[in-house]
Write an enzyme that holds these catalytic residues in place. Structure first.
Site, PDB file in Angstrom:
ATOM      1  N   TYR A  39     -12.121  -3.854  -3.298  1.00 18.90           N
ATOM      2  CA  TYR A  39     -12.685  -4.082  -1.961  1.00 18.90           C
ATOM      3  C   TYR A  39     -14.158  -4.480  -2.101  1.00 18.90           C
ATOM      4  O   TYR A  39     -14.891  -3.884  -2.890  1.00 18.90           O
ATOM      5  CB  TYR A  39     -12.534  -2.828  -1.094  1.00 18.90           C
ATOM      6  CG  TYR A  39     -11.107  -2.650  -0.615  1.00 18.90           C
ATOM      7  CD1 TYR A  39     -10.551  -3.515   0.315  1.00 18.90           C
ATOM      8  CD2 TYR A  39     -10.306  -1.623  -1.104  1.00 18.90           C
ATOM      9  CE1 TYR A  39      -9.234  -3.378   0.751  1.00 18.90           C
ATOM     10  CE2 TYR A  39      -8.984  -1.465  -0.673  1.00 18.90           C
ATOM     11  CZ  TYR A  39      -8.470  -2.349   0.260  1.00 18.90           C
ATOM     12  OH  TYR A  39      -7.169  -2.226   0.676  1.00 18.90           O
ATOM     13  N   GLU A  73      -9.157 -11.406  -6.996  1.00 17.42           N
ATOM     14  CA  GLU A  73      -8.231 -10.256  -6.975  1.00 17.42           C
ATOM     15  C   GLU A  73      -7.109 -10.418  -8.009  1.00 17.42           C
ATOM     16  O   GLU A  73      -6.736  -9.448  -8.670  1.00 17.42           O
ATOM     17  CB  GLU A  73      -7.641 -10.100  -5.566  1.00 17.42           C
ATOM     18  CG  GLU A  73      -8.696  -9.684  -4.545  1.00 17.42           C
ATOM     19  CD  GLU A  73      -8.205  -9.776  -3.101  1.00 17.42           C
ATOM     20  OE1 GLU A  73      -7.019 -10.113  -2.886  1.00 17.42           O
ATOM     21  OE2 GLU A  73      -9.007  -9.513  -2.187  1.00 17.42           O
ATOM     22  N   HIS A  99      -1.752  -5.318   1.702  1.00 16.49           N
ATOM     23  CA  HIS A  99      -2.998  -6.070   1.528  1.00 16.49           C
ATOM     24  C   HIS A  99      -2.629  -7.498   1.177  1.00 16.49           C
ATOM     25  O   HIS A  99      -1.727  -7.723   0.366  1.00 16.49           O
ATOM     26  CB  HIS A  99      -3.843  -5.488   0.385  1.00 16.49           C
ATOM     27  CG  HIS A  99      -4.884  -6.461  -0.099  1.00 16.49           C
ATOM     28  ND1 HIS A  99      -6.080  -6.639   0.547  1.00 16.49           N
ATOM     29  CD2 HIS A  99      -4.868  -7.368  -1.110  1.00 16.49           C
ATOM     30  CE1 HIS A  99      -6.766  -7.594  -0.068  1.00 16.49           C
ATOM     31  NE2 HIS A  99      -6.056  -8.049  -1.077  1.00 16.49           N
ATOM     32  N   ASN A 118      -1.662   0.245   7.094  1.00 12.91           N
ATOM     33  CA  ASN A 118      -1.117  -1.036   7.565  1.00 12.91           C
ATOM     34  C   ASN A 118      -0.280  -1.748   6.498  1.00 12.91           C
ATOM     35  O   ASN A 118      -0.221  -2.973   6.443  1.00 12.91           O
ATOM     36  CB  ASN A 118      -2.239  -1.933   8.112  1.00 12.91           C
ATOM     37  CG  ASN A 118      -3.341  -2.162   7.113  1.00 12.91           C
ATOM     38  OD1 ASN A 118      -3.266  -1.716   5.966  1.00 12.91           O
ATOM     39  ND2 ASN A 118      -4.384  -2.862   7.528  1.00 12.91           N
ATOM     40  N   LYS A 128       0.841  -1.198   0.000  1.00 16.96           N
ATOM     41  CA  LYS A 128       0.000   0.000   0.000  1.00 16.96           C
ATOM     42  C   LYS A 128       0.882   1.257   0.000  1.00 16.96           C
ATOM     43  O   LYS A 128       2.099   1.177   0.218  1.00 16.96           O
ATOM     44  CB  LYS A 128      -0.909  -0.041   1.233  1.00 16.96           C
ATOM     45  CG  LYS A 128      -1.925  -1.205   1.214  1.00 16.96           C
ATOM     46  CD  LYS A 128      -2.752  -1.192   2.492  1.00 16.96           C
ATOM     47  CE  LYS A 128      -3.872  -2.211   2.450  1.00 16.96           C
ATOM     48  NZ  LYS A 128      -4.677  -2.194   3.695  1.00 16.96           N
TER      49      LYS A 128
HETATM   50  P1  ATP Z   1      -6.567  -6.123   3.563  1.00 16.14           P
HETATM   51  O1  ATP Z   1      -7.864  -6.502   2.849  1.00 16.14           O
HETATM   52  O2  ATP Z   1      -6.069  -4.744   3.198  1.00 16.14           O
HETATM   53  O3  ATP Z   1      -5.527  -7.210   3.470  1.00 16.14           O
HETATM   54  P2  ATP Z   1      -7.713  -7.028   5.965  1.00 16.14           P
HETATM   55  O4  ATP Z   1      -8.270  -8.162   5.131  1.00 16.14           O
HETATM   56  O5  ATP Z   1      -6.843  -7.375   7.106  1.00 16.14           O
HETATM   57  O6  ATP Z   1      -6.878  -6.020   5.095  1.00 16.14           O
HETATM   58  P3  ATP Z   1     -10.282  -5.762   5.738  1.00 16.14           P
HETATM   59  O7  ATP Z   1     -11.356  -6.026   6.735  1.00 16.14           O
HETATM   60  O8  ATP Z   1     -10.402  -6.419   4.408  1.00 16.14           O
HETATM   61  O9  ATP Z   1      -8.887  -6.080   6.434  1.00 16.14           O
HETATM   62  O10 ATP Z   1     -10.162  -4.179   5.561  1.00 16.14           O
HETATM   63  C1  ATP Z   1      -9.468  -3.637   4.449  1.00 16.14           C
HETATM   64  C2  ATP Z   1      -8.604  -2.480   4.904  1.00 16.14           C
HETATM   65  O11 ATP Z   1      -9.445  -1.421   5.344  1.00 16.14           O
HETATM   66  C3  ATP Z   1      -7.687  -2.752   6.095  1.00 16.14           C
HETATM   67  O12 ATP Z   1      -6.469  -3.335   5.712  1.00 16.14           O
HETATM   68  C4  ATP Z   1      -7.504  -1.374   6.676  1.00 16.14           C
HETATM   69  O13 ATP Z   1      -6.530  -0.629   5.940  1.00 16.14           O
HETATM   70  C5  ATP Z   1      -8.854  -0.741   6.448  1.00 16.14           C
HETATM   71  N1  ATP Z   1      -9.793  -0.883   7.594  1.00 16.14           N
HETATM   72  C6  ATP Z   1     -10.552  -1.961   7.871  1.00 16.14           C
HETATM   73  N2  ATP Z   1     -11.358  -1.740   8.918  1.00 16.14           N
HETATM   74  C7  ATP Z   1     -11.111  -0.463   9.311  1.00 16.14           C
HETATM   75  C8  ATP Z   1     -11.639   0.387  10.319  1.00 16.14           C
HETATM   76  N3  ATP Z   1     -12.615  -0.022  11.130  1.00 16.14           N
HETATM   77  N4  ATP Z   1     -11.146   1.647  10.441  1.00 16.14           N
HETATM   78  C9  ATP Z   1     -10.165   2.080   9.611  1.00 16.14           C
HETATM   79  N5  ATP Z   1      -9.641   1.335   8.623  1.00 16.14           N
HETATM   80  C10 ATP Z   1     -10.098   0.077   8.467  1.00 16.14           C
HETATM   81 MG    MG Z   2      -9.347  -7.912   3.371  1.00 14.03          MG
END
Ligand code: ATP
Ligand code: MG
Length: 193
Positions: A51, A171, A160, A157, A11
Site C-alpha cells: 500500500y 505490485e 484488491h 471488500n 483478501k
Molecule cells: P484496493 O487498493 O484494495 O484495490 P481501492 O484501490 O479501491 O482498493 P484504496 O484507496 O487503494 O482503495 O484503499 C485500499 C483499501 O483500504 C480499500 O480497498 C479498503 O479496504 C481500505 N480503505 C480505503 N479507504 C478506507 C476508509 N476510509 N476507511 C476504511 N477502509 C478504507
Molecule cells: Mg488501491
C-alpha cells in the site's frame, strides 16, 4: 497497443468465505489471461510496501471517510481524534496491515489490453455499499465506511485490484518473481476482439 498487467489479491474475507474460485472465474470469463497465481501468508513488511506511503494516497483514503461522515453528519474526531485526512489515511493503513494478515492471501496476475480498467470495473466501488450489483464487491459484500471505522478496521471488500498501469507493474514485481509469471496467449484470444 500494448498489453498491461494487473495484480489481484483475494483478501482474507474472500478467502475465509470460500470465494476464490467464483472470483477468479469472473476474470477468466471476460477473457483476461491469468499469467501468475500464488497462495501465501503475507508479512507486515510486504503489506506495508504494497500500500502506498505517499501523502496523496493517505489523503485520498482519509477523504473517503470524511466525505462519508459529512453525508451522515458524523464526527471523524470521535473515531480518529483528528479530522486531518492524511492522519486518517495513516490509521487506515495500519488497520490494513492487520486485516491482510488474517488469513493467507490469494494472488493472481492478469494480462490484457486495458486490463486495469477492466479489473477495476469488475471489482466495483471500493465501498461495498456503493458497489453496483454484478461487480465482485457489489455481489459479495455490503460493508460501510462508518461501520468499518467505528470498529477500527478497514472496509472488508473482498478484493484488491491494481488501479494504475504503474501500480500494476510495481505490485506484480513486489509479489511475483519473473520466473513465476507465464506469458502465453489464450486459445480463444483471436475470437475476442
Ligand atoms: P484496493 O487498493 O484494495 O484495490 P481501492 O484501490 O479501491 O482498493 P484504496 O484507496 O487503494 O482503495 O484503499 C485500499 C483499501 O483500504 C480499500 O480497498 C479498503 O479496504 C481500505 N480503505 C480505503 N479507504 C478506507 C476508509 N476510509 N476507511 C476504511 N477502509 C478504507
Ligand atoms: Mg488501491
Amino acid at each position: 497497443m500494448q498489453k498491461q498487467r494487473a495484480l489481484l489479491i483475494i483478501k482474507p474475507d474472500g478467502v475465509q468465505r470460500g470465494l476464490i474460485g467464483k472470483i477468479i472465474s469472473r476474470f477468466e470469463q471476460v477473457g483476461l489471461t491469468i499469467i501468475g497465481l500464488k497462495f501465501m501468508w503475507a508479512t507486515r513488511e510486504q503489506i506495508t510496501a504494497h500500500y502506498p506511503e505517499t501523502d496523496a494516497w493517505f489523503k485520498k483514503v482519509g477523504e473517503r471517510t470524511l466525505t462519508n461522515y459529512a453525508k451522515k453528519s458524523l464526527d471523524a474526531k470521535k473515531v480518529f481524534n483528528t479530522d486531518d485526512p492524511v492522519m486518517i489515511g495513516k490509521t487506515v493503513k495500519s488497520w490494513l496491515v492487520n486485516y491482510m494478515q488474517e488469513s493467507p492471501l490469494f494472488f493472481a496476475v492478469v494480462e490484457s489490453y486495458d486490463v486495469i480498467e477492466i479489473v477495476r470495473k469488475l471489482s466495483g466501488n471500493t465501498i461495498p455499499l456503493l458497489a453496483a450489483p454484478g461487480t465482485i464487491r457489489g455481489d459479495f459484500s455490503h460493508d460501510t465506511i462508518d461501520l468499518a471505522n467505528e470498529q477500527s478496521r478497514p472496509l472488508r471488500n473482498i478484493i484488491h485490484a491494481s488501479d494504475t498501469v504503474e501500480d500494476g507493474e510495481k505490485e506484480v514485481n513486489l509479489w511475483f518473481k519473473p520466473e513465476e509469471l507465464f506469458a502465453y496467449s489464450r486459445a480463444d484470444e483471436k475470437f475476442m476482439f
